[in-house]
Motif scaffolding. Structure first.
Motif, PDB file in Angstrom:
ATOM      1  N   TYR A  99      28.818  52.565 -52.193  1.00 37.17           N
ATOM      2  CA  TYR A  99      29.407  51.488 -52.992  1.00 37.17           C
ATOM      3  C   TYR A  99      30.236  52.055 -54.140  1.00 37.17           C
ATOM      4  CZ  TYR A  99      29.914  47.427 -55.987  1.00 37.17           C
ATOM      5  OH  TYR A  99      30.437  46.429 -56.763  1.00 37.17           O
ATOM      6  N   VAL A 100      29.695  53.019 -54.841  1.00 31.63           N
ATOM      7  CA  VAL A 100      30.389  53.609 -55.986  1.00 31.63           C
ATOM      8  C   VAL A 100      31.636  54.353 -55.522  1.00 31.63           C
ATOM      9  CG1 VAL A 100      30.160  55.193 -57.927  1.00 31.63           C
ATOM     10  CG2 VAL A 100      28.234  53.740 -57.295  1.00 31.63           C
ATOM     11  N   TRP A 133      39.596  51.012 -57.273  1.00 37.19           N
ATOM     12  CA  TRP A 133      40.088  50.750 -58.618  1.00 37.19           C
ATOM     13  C   TRP A 133      40.630  51.975 -59.341  1.00 37.19           C
ATOM     14  CZ3 TRP A 133      40.900  45.896 -59.123  1.00 37.19           C
ATOM     15  CH2 TRP A 133      40.070  44.985 -58.497  1.00 37.19           C
ATOM     16  N   GLY A 134      40.227  53.167 -58.923  1.00 30.27           N
ATOM     17  CA  GLY A 134      40.608  54.363 -59.669  1.00 30.27           C
ATOM     18  C   GLY A 134      39.791  54.442 -60.949  1.00 30.27           C
ATOM     19  N   LEU A 177      43.051  51.576 -68.528  1.00 30.25           N
ATOM     20  CA  LEU A 177      42.085  50.665 -69.149  1.00 30.25           C
ATOM     21  C   LEU A 177      41.599  49.624 -68.146  1.00 30.25           C
ATOM     22  CD1 LEU A 177      40.565  49.405 -71.543  1.00 30.25           C
ATOM     23  CD2 LEU A 177      42.640  48.146 -72.077  1.00 30.25           C
ATOM     24  N   TYR A 178      42.535  48.997 -67.433  1.00 28.13           N
ATOM     25  CA  TYR A 178      42.155  47.948 -66.490  1.00 28.13           C
ATOM     26  C   TYR A 178      41.242  48.495 -65.395  1.00 28.13           C
ATOM     27  CZ  TYR A 178      42.522  44.179 -63.103  1.00 28.13           C
ATOM     28  OH  TYR A 178      42.219  43.177 -62.228  1.00 28.13           O
ATOM     29  N   ILE A 180      37.337  47.364 -64.834  1.00 27.78           N
ATOM     30  CA  ILE A 180      36.866  46.736 -63.595  1.00 27.78           C
ATOM     31  C   ILE A 180      35.785  47.582 -62.938  1.00 27.78           C
ATOM     32  CG2 ILE A 180      37.551  46.029 -61.265  1.00 27.78           C
ATOM     33  CD1 ILE A 180      38.473  44.090 -63.381  1.00 27.78           C
ATOM     34  N   LEU A 181      35.992  48.877 -62.886  1.00 30.75           N
ATOM     35  CA  LEU A 181      35.007  49.773 -62.273  1.00 30.75           C
ATOM     36  C   LEU A 181      33.687  49.727 -63.029  1.00 30.75           C
ATOM     37  CD1 LEU A 181      34.375  51.874 -60.123  1.00 30.75           C
ATOM     38  CD2 LEU A 181      35.438  53.601 -61.582  1.00 30.75           C
ATOM     39  N   THR A 182      33.744  49.780 -64.348  1.00 32.99           N
ATOM     40  CA  THR A 182      32.517  49.734 -65.153  1.00 32.99           C
ATOM     41  C   THR A 182      31.813  48.399 -65.004  1.00 32.99           C
ATOM     42  OG1 THR A 182      33.513  51.250 -66.745  1.00 32.99           O
ATOM     43  CG2 THR A 182      31.574  50.052 -67.467  1.00 32.99           C
ATOM     44  N   SER A 183      32.556  47.296 -65.005  1.00 34.83           N
ATOM     45  CA  SER A 183      31.910  45.987 -64.879  1.00 34.83           C
ATOM     46  C   SER A 183      31.301  45.791 -63.491  1.00 34.83           C
ATOM     47  CB  SER A 183      32.876  44.860 -65.226  1.00 34.83           C
ATOM     48  OG  SER A 183      33.984  44.873 -64.380  1.00 34.83           O
ATOM     49  N   SER A 184      31.936  46.321 -62.447  1.00 41.29           N
ATOM     50  CA  SER A 184      31.336  46.191 -61.111  1.00 41.29           C
ATOM     51  C   SER A 184      30.077  47.044 -61.012  1.00 41.29           C
ATOM     52  CB  SER A 184      32.332  46.554 -60.019  1.00 41.29           C
ATOM     53  OG  SER A 184      32.614  47.931 -60.028  1.00 41.29           O
TER      54      SER A 184
END
Length: 129
Positions: free
Chosen positions: A48-49, A56-57, A61-62, A66-70
């Motif tokens: 998953y990670v 997302w890369g 910032l974006y 997104i990666l951190t929130s997922s």
């Protein structure tokens, strides 16, 4: 009911979801820059990670947000991902406790803010003349 929507209480009621959700967003942004590398190193073999990082890369910032929130959602509900084989249970256990704690708090703050906002808008729509 229209008296309420014309009062300062209504202003506070409509401002509250932002006051609740914004700190959660800030926590995720801070974690995106301070803790994302640690989080990614904790999950070197979890499918998953790996997929999320490829999708997302992790440079802007974006994409870091997104990666951190997922991954915060994964920290909150890891069992389903473990059962599907997307996460390794040993790697989930190795996630530093303070990071997991922050991820869970940030996710719940965002969720509570969004839920409150949706309910407030629904109430506003239902009580409109």
């Amino acid at each position: 009911m229209t008296e309420f929507w014309n009062s300062w209480w209504a202003f506070a009621f409509m401002l509250a979801p932002f006051a609740i959700g914004f700190p959660g967003l800030l926590m995720i942004i801070v974690m995106a820059y301070r803790n994302l590398d640690t989080i990614l190193h904790t999950f070197p073999n979890s499918e998953y990670v790996i997929r999320q990082k490829m999708l997302w890369g992790n440079s802007g910032l974006y994409s870091r947000f997104i990666l951190t929130s997922s991954l915060a959602a994964v920290a909150l509900f890891p069992k389903g991902h473990i059962d599907r084989g997307d996460l390794l249970e040993s790697e989930v256990r190795n996630l530093p406790r303070f990071i997991k704690h922050r991820m869970v708090i940030a996710w719940w703050l965002c969720f509570a803010g969004i839920t409150w906002l949706l309910l407030a808008v629904a109430l506003l729509k239902l009580t409109a003349d």
